[in-house]
Design a protein around this motif. Structure first.
Motif, PDB file in Angstrom:
ATOM      1  N   TYR A  18     -22.053 -16.675 -33.049  1.00  0.00           N
ATOM      2  CA  TYR A  18     -22.974 -15.574 -33.314  1.00  0.00           C
ATOM      3  C   TYR A  18     -22.501 -14.202 -32.846  1.00  0.00           C
ATOM      4  O   TYR A  18     -23.130 -13.198 -33.168  1.00  0.00           O
ATOM      5  CB  TYR A  18     -24.338 -15.862 -32.685  1.00  0.00           C
ATOM      6  N   ILE A  19     -21.430 -14.131 -32.085  1.00  0.00           N
ATOM      7  CA  ILE A  19     -20.951 -12.846 -31.580  1.00  0.00           C
ATOM      8  C   ILE A  19     -19.533 -12.618 -32.067  1.00  0.00           C
ATOM      9  O   ILE A  19     -18.674 -13.481 -31.926  1.00  0.00           O
ATOM     10  CB  ILE A  19     -20.983 -12.807 -30.031  1.00  0.00           C
ATOM     11  N   ASN A  20     -19.284 -11.448 -32.648  1.00  0.00           N
ATOM     12  CA  ASN A  20     -17.962 -11.128 -33.185  1.00  0.00           C
ATOM     13  C   ASN A  20     -17.116 -10.262 -32.273  1.00  0.00           C
ATOM     14  O   ASN A  20     -15.916 -10.463 -32.155  1.00  0.00           O
ATOM     15  CB  ASN A  20     -18.091 -10.406 -34.533  1.00  0.00           C
ATOM     16  N   GLU A  21     -17.716  -9.254 -31.668  1.00  0.00           N
ATOM     17  CA  GLU A  21     -16.961  -8.282 -30.892  1.00  0.00           C
ATOM     18  C   GLU A  21     -16.369  -8.904 -29.627  1.00  0.00           C
ATOM     19  O   GLU A  21     -17.061  -9.563 -28.864  1.00  0.00           O
ATOM     20  CB  GLU A  21     -17.862  -7.103 -30.497  1.00  0.00           C
ATOM     21  N   VAL A  22     -15.086  -8.667 -29.407  1.00  0.00           N
ATOM     22  CA  VAL A  22     -14.381  -9.250 -28.262  1.00  0.00           C
ATOM     23  C   VAL A  22     -14.985  -8.775 -26.943  1.00  0.00           C
ATOM     24  O   VAL A  22     -15.190  -9.575 -26.032  1.00  0.00           O
ATOM     25  CB  VAL A  22     -12.873  -8.901 -28.323  1.00  0.00           C
TER      26      VAL A  22
END
Length: 68
Positions: A18-22
């Motif tokens: 659900y989370i893309n940003e590193v």
């Protein structure tokens, strides 16, 4: 009842789905590793890129209830 390791594994799987940003993943990962379940779940919910599935929502609810 989920063990601590099972709960951690579940949160990590949900985090990856659900989370893309590193940078966001890094912040949430640090919360999970420190055992800050409530903060980690809040951050996942706040930053998620898609709607949680019923199954994932229930998993988060179970973890939240057990560890917060």
């Amino acid at each position: 009842m989920l063990s601590y390791k099972e709960a951690e594994r579940t949160l990590l799987n949900i985090l990856n789905d659900y989370i893309n940003e590193v940078e966001e993943k890094k912040i949430i990962l640090e919360l999970i590793e420190s055992g800050s379940w409530k903060a980690a779940i809040y951050e996942i919910d706040k930053k998620k890129i898609k709607k949680l599935t019923k199954n994932d929502y229930q998993k988060l609810k179970d973890i939240f209830g057990l560890y917060c």
